[in-house]
Design an enzyme around this catalytic site. Structure first.
Site, short mmCIF file in Angstrom:
data_model
loop_
_atom_site.label_atom_id
_atom_site.label_comp_id
_atom_site.label_asym_id
_atom_site.label_seq_id
_atom_site.Cartn_x
_atom_site.Cartn_y
_atom_site.Cartn_z
N ASP A 199 6.36 13.80 2.03
CA ASP A 199 4.98 13.51 2.40
C ASP A 199 4.75 13.63 3.90
O ASP A 199 5.71 13.71 4.69
CB ASP A 199 4.56 12.11 1.89
N ASN A 214 5.63 -1.60 -4.03
CA ASN A 214 4.72 -1.49 -5.18
C ASN A 214 5.18 -0.44 -6.19
O ASN A 214 4.43 -0.05 -7.08
CB ASN A 214 3.30 -1.18 -4.69
N HIS A 218 5.95 2.71 -5.54
CA HIS A 218 5.59 4.11 -5.26
C HIS A 218 6.83 4.93 -4.87
O HIS A 218 7.81 4.40 -4.37
CB HIS A 218 4.47 4.22 -4.21
N GLU A 273 1.01 6.41 -5.26
CA GLU A 273 0.72 4.99 -5.41
C GLU A 273 0.52 4.65 -6.90
O GLU A 273 0.30 5.56 -7.71
CB GLU A 273 -0.56 4.66 -4.62
#
Ligand code: PGA
Length: 268
Positions: free
Chosen positions: A67, A137, A139, A144
């Site tokens: 990313d 979380n 990801h 996400e």
């Protein structure tokens, strides 16, 4: 999914470095999928050490990062390009022209940039080994919760939690991007091998959801349950919420015996 639990983060990094070295030494044109974040820094340190002390060469390596922030100048010290240069690329003999990040400026069309990135990965022969961290979380990359489990490289809006988790890396007066280009979960799933590193207690819930929870877009990393060659390497703290630790440790011993008897078999 193979789960390996180590005593500490140092051993996790060492094991990851071993995987990367084996690929780089044994394949003619290896393609590495790379990650940013705090977790892989120790892996990159070990790779630089191996380059300096053992001559591990990255000359024929191509790399694709997971990313990059949207519309960030590569020279900005907060860009993932800068992170990769600082932590790995500038210290080894990789040809920077063969290192790729999914960039997108405000003048560029994110959809086209996503398609171009997917094509570049295909043109390089596909990713042999994708290094991953995991967010608190669940990801992977910037996929996400609620990301499509078959998504490809695209632009994503970061969650409040991710922005908060990453805010430690930005100074008070520094602009923190809230959008990023990221490989999709489908892109990651297309890699031949996936090596996910997780250390520290703040990852324990996400690790437990990934390994033993339902396959769900609410925990993007749970998609790895469907990957043929997913290896999850943890320190004790990140493994602390897993119930079946004894089984994973026992299976790891058995695998080591099999490897000793038959040799490692990595089908790159
Ligand atoms: P970290 O990030 O390595 O900085 O904890 C991991 C991730 O968000 O994927």
């Amino acid at each position: 999914m193979q789960v390996i639990i180590f005593d500490d983060a140092e051993q996790v990094a060492e094991h990851a470095a071993q995987w990367v070295s084996e690929l780089v030494e044994n394949k003619t044109n290896p393609v590495l999928g790379l990650a940013t974040g705090s977790t892989p820094i120790s892996l990159y340190k070990k790779l630089v050490e191996r380059h300096n002390e053992q001559g591990l060469s990255f000359k024929n390596v191509s790399s694709f990062n997971l990313d990059e922030y949207h519309n960030i100048d590569p020279a900005n010290p907060q860009s993932y390009r800068s992170f990769m240069n600082d932590n790995l690329f500038s210290h080894v003999d990789i040809d920077v022209a063969n290192t790729h990040l999914p960039t997108c400026t405000s003048e560029q069309n994110p959809r086209e940039q996503g398609l171009n990135y997917e094509q570049a990965i295909k043109d390089a022969g596909g990713i042999d080994l994708q290094i991953l961290g995991i967010g608190a979380n669940g990801h992977i990359g910037f996929n996400e919760p609620t990301s499509s489990l078959v998504s490809k490289t695209r632009i994503k809006t970061l969650t409040e939690q991710t922005i908060k988790d990453n805010s430690r890396l930005f100074k008070a007066d520094e602009h923190q991007p809230d959008m990023a280009m990221t490989m999709g979960i489908g892109t990651i799933m297309d890699s031949r091998y996936v090596l996910l590193m997780a250390t520290g207690e703040n990852k324990a819930d996400a690790v437990n959801d990934m390994v033993t929870g339902a396959l769900s877009a609410m925990c993007p990393a749970s998609a790895l349950q469907m990957h043929e060659n997913a290896i999850v390497i943890l320190d004790k703290a990140a493994a602390s919420k897993l119930e079946d630790k004894g089984y994973y440790q026992w299976a790891d011993k058995q695998n080591n015996k099999l490897n000793q008897q038959y040799g490692l078999y990595h089908n790159y």
